[in-house]
Structures are given as C-alpha cells and as structure tokens.
Design a protein around this motif. Sequence first.
Motif, PDB file in Angstrom:
ATOM      1  N   LEU A 118       0.713  -1.190  -0.211  1.00  0.00           N
ATOM      2  CA  LEU A 118      -0.036   0.032   0.075  1.00  0.00           C
ATOM      3  C   LEU A 118       0.778   1.415  -0.003  1.00  0.00           C
ATOM      4  O   LEU A 118       0.621   2.150  -0.646  1.00  0.00           O
ATOM      5  N   THR A 119       2.060   1.257   0.697  1.00  0.00           N
ATOM      6  CA  THR A 119       2.997   2.226   0.750  1.00  0.00           C
ATOM      7  C   THR A 119       3.316   2.548  -0.696  1.00  0.00           C
ATOM      8  O   THR A 119       3.404   3.628  -1.249  1.00  0.00           O
ATOM      9  N   TYR A 120       3.944   1.486  -1.125  1.00  0.00           N
ATOM     10  CA  TYR A 120       4.563   1.721  -2.749  1.00  0.00           C
ATOM     11  C   TYR A 120       3.537   2.305  -3.611  1.00  0.00           C
ATOM     12  O   TYR A 120       3.828   2.937  -4.450  1.00  0.00           O
ATOM     13  N   PHE A 121       2.352   1.680  -3.722  1.00  0.00           N
ATOM     14  CA  PHE A 121       1.346   1.772  -4.515  1.00  0.00           C
ATOM     15  C   PHE A 121       1.041   3.517  -4.251  1.00  0.00           C
ATOM     16  O   PHE A 121       0.980   4.282  -5.151  1.00  0.00           O
ATOM     17  N   SER A 122       0.896   3.779  -3.002  1.00  0.00           N
ATOM     18  CA  SER A 122       0.415   5.323  -2.838  1.00  0.00           C
ATOM     19  C   SER A 122       1.560   6.374  -3.085  1.00  0.00           C
ATOM     20  O   SER A 122       1.328   7.315  -3.912  1.00  0.00           O
ATOM     21  N   ALA A 123       2.818   5.969  -2.991  1.00  0.00           N
ATOM     22  CA  ALA A 123       3.986   6.702  -3.410  1.00  0.00           C
ATOM     23  C   ALA A 123       3.982   6.708  -4.900  1.00  0.00           C
ATOM     24  O   ALA A 123       4.146   7.815  -5.330  1.00  0.00           O
ATOM     25  N   LEU A 124       4.110   5.595  -5.387  1.00  0.00           N
ATOM     26  CA  LEU A 124       4.071   5.566  -7.115  1.00  0.00           C
ATOM     27  C   LEU A 124       2.920   6.464  -7.839  1.00  0.00           C
ATOM     28  O   LEU A 124       3.079   7.081  -8.678  1.00  0.00           O
ATOM     29  N   ILE A 125       1.687   6.209  -7.262  1.00  0.00           N
ATOM     30  CA  ILE A 125       0.661   6.910  -7.761  1.00  0.00           C
ATOM     31  C   ILE A 125       0.751   8.467  -7.648  1.00  0.00           C
ATOM     32  O   ILE A 125       0.546   9.173  -8.568  1.00  0.00           O
ATOM     33  N   SER A 126       1.144   8.992  -6.565  1.00  0.00           N
ATOM     34  CA  SER A 126       1.378  10.188  -6.079  1.00  0.00           C
ATOM     35  C   SER A 126       2.574  10.802  -7.102  1.00  0.00           C
ATOM     36  O   SER A 126       2.294  12.046  -7.480  1.00  0.00           O
ATOM     37  N   LEU A 127       3.638  10.338  -7.114  1.00  0.00           N
ATOM     38  CA  LEU A 127       4.667  10.647  -7.833  1.00  0.00           C
ATOM     39  C   LEU A 127       4.454  10.724  -9.422  1.00  0.00           C
ATOM     40  O   LEU A 127       4.704  11.807 -10.004  1.00  0.00           O
ATOM     41  N   SER A 128       3.762   9.651  -9.914  1.00  0.00           N
ATOM     42  CA  SER A 128       3.432   9.588 -11.193  1.00  0.00           C
ATOM     43  C   SER A 128       2.402  10.427 -11.673  1.00  0.00           C
ATOM     44  O   SER A 128       2.531  11.497 -12.875  1.00  0.00           O
ATOM     45  N   TYR A 129       1.517  10.877 -10.833  1.00  0.00           N
ATOM     46  CA  TYR A 129       0.311  11.823 -11.331  1.00  0.00           C
ATOM     47  C   TYR A 129       0.915  13.254 -11.108  1.00  0.00           C
ATOM     48  O   TYR A 129       0.682  14.092 -11.847  1.00  0.00           O
ATOM     49  N   TRP A 130       1.529  13.497 -10.164  1.00  0.00           N
ATOM     50  CA  TRP A 130       2.531  14.990  -9.993  1.00  0.00           C
ATOM     51  C   TRP A 130       3.215  15.245 -11.402  1.00  0.00           C
ATOM     52  O   TRP A 130       3.357  16.281 -11.659  1.00  0.00           O
ATOM     53  N   LEU A 131       3.953  14.071 -11.566  1.00  0.00           N
ATOM     54  CA  LEU A 131       4.712  14.443 -12.846  1.00  0.00           C
ATOM     55  C   LEU A 131       4.066  14.859 -13.841  1.00  0.00           C
ATOM     56  O   LEU A 131       4.364  15.695 -14.808  1.00  0.00           O
ATOM     57  N   ILE A 132       2.840  13.984 -14.124  1.00  0.00           N
ATOM     58  CA  ILE A 132       2.228  14.110 -15.513  1.00  0.00           C
ATOM     59  C   ILE A 132       1.543  15.720 -15.261  1.00  0.00           C
ATOM     60  O   ILE A 132       1.686  16.483 -16.368  1.00  0.00           O
ATOM     61  N   ILE A 133       0.945  15.893 -14.151  1.00  0.00           N
ATOM     62  CA  ILE A 133       0.395  17.189 -14.164  1.00  0.00           C
ATOM     63  C   ILE A 133       1.428  18.479 -14.147  1.00  0.00           C
ATOM     64  O   ILE A 133       1.248  19.698 -14.502  1.00  0.00           O
ATOM     65  N   SER A 134       2.378  17.980 -13.760  1.00  0.00           N
ATOM     66  CA  SER A 134       3.366  19.213 -13.786  1.00  0.00           C
ATOM     67  C   SER A 134       4.215  19.572 -14.928  1.00  0.00           C
ATOM     68  O   SER A 134       4.828  20.635 -15.250  1.00  0.00           O
TER      69      SER A 134
END
Length: 215
Positions: A118-134
Amino acid sequence: MTKSIQGLLFLPALFIYTLIDKKFFIFKDLNVYKGIALFVFTIGAYYLLREMYNPGYINAVWENELGGRYMNTVEEHTGEFLFYYNMLLKHHFKEWIWLVPIGFIIGISFRNILFRKLTYFSALISLSYWLIISISKTKLEWYEIPLFPFLAMLIAMGIFGIFYYLLIEPKLKTIFLFPVMSFLFLLVCLLYHILKWWTKFICLKNILGTRNFIN
C-alpha cells in the motif's frame, strides 16, 4: 463537458506497479483485453455520436483534455514546473507535507506485506500523477486534488507506524527504533524549513530581478 480523460492519468502508475509487483499473469488474462476492447468501443461510440449531433465536439475534447490543454497554455493558466509542489508546500498540505517522506520510510519498513504494498502503491501513484500534471503547460490549483487521498495515505502510514512501534512492537525493538524515527522526524522538519526559506529566497530574488529589469 470534456473532463473525462482525468481518470486515465493514473494508468502509467498502475502499469508500472503491475510490473513491480510481478503480476505478469494479468497480461495473459483474456478478460483484460476484452475489458479494454469494451472500454474503447463504448467510449469511442459515445464520442462519435456526440460528434454527429454536436459537430466540433472531438476537436473540443482535443483542445480541453488532450494535446491542446496539455501542450499549450489555455486561458493564461500557466506556471513553473514546481507549481503544484509549491501549492502543496505552502497551502494544501502546508502542515503535513513533511510527514509524507516519514510515512513512506515507515510504511516500507513494516513486516506486513500489505502495508508495504500500500505504501509503494500510494507513493507511485502520487509521484506519477504529480509528474504528469507538472509537465502540463496549463496549470490550475484543483488539478492536484486527486493527489490528496494518496498523500494522506502515506501520512497515515507514518502516524500509524509511530504508535504501532511504540505500543505494539516489543520494547527492545522500540528502544532502538524510537531514536531513529525521532532523528528522521527532526531531519525532515529541518529540510522542510530549508526548502521553505529557499523558496522564499528564490521568489524574492525573482521579484528584485524583475524590478531591476523594469528600472
């Protein structure tokens, strides 16, 4: 309304997580491809029908959802690459952002594999989505709202982990772990304030530079 593409922004992270978690059997499951085909057919049919009844709709989708809004600034909604990071740091997660890395470190240290996943999943989702919108040229404050549940999950991991190790784990392990966690806590707080003051310094420098240029 042309905002339906938003839900697909998580697909890159889901694909990467599937590879990391070694769920390769998913790619051999015929039902996965049936689902993709059904999705493409249903959504494609909808867009074609809308285009028939509202000529120009597909072009509006392109301009407001896909390349137009992503590769170009729309309605002067622009910002630097760190626009969303600064919003999290200064406004949306102002008092909590420093708990995100702590939560990640504690989360991946759990012996429970579900917590780690769950930790890896949440971190990966957060980082990926942040990069896309940034990377997007058009930036609006509310584009980062889908990040909040996953960042909150990482923060919750940190808070839960602290109480878990203090109250549930054996005392011997707690004796060694608590100083380490305290050190990480202080270190992240220090880094948070350094980044905070550095951001203010850069902003002030840019303002002074702009004034000198005008003068």
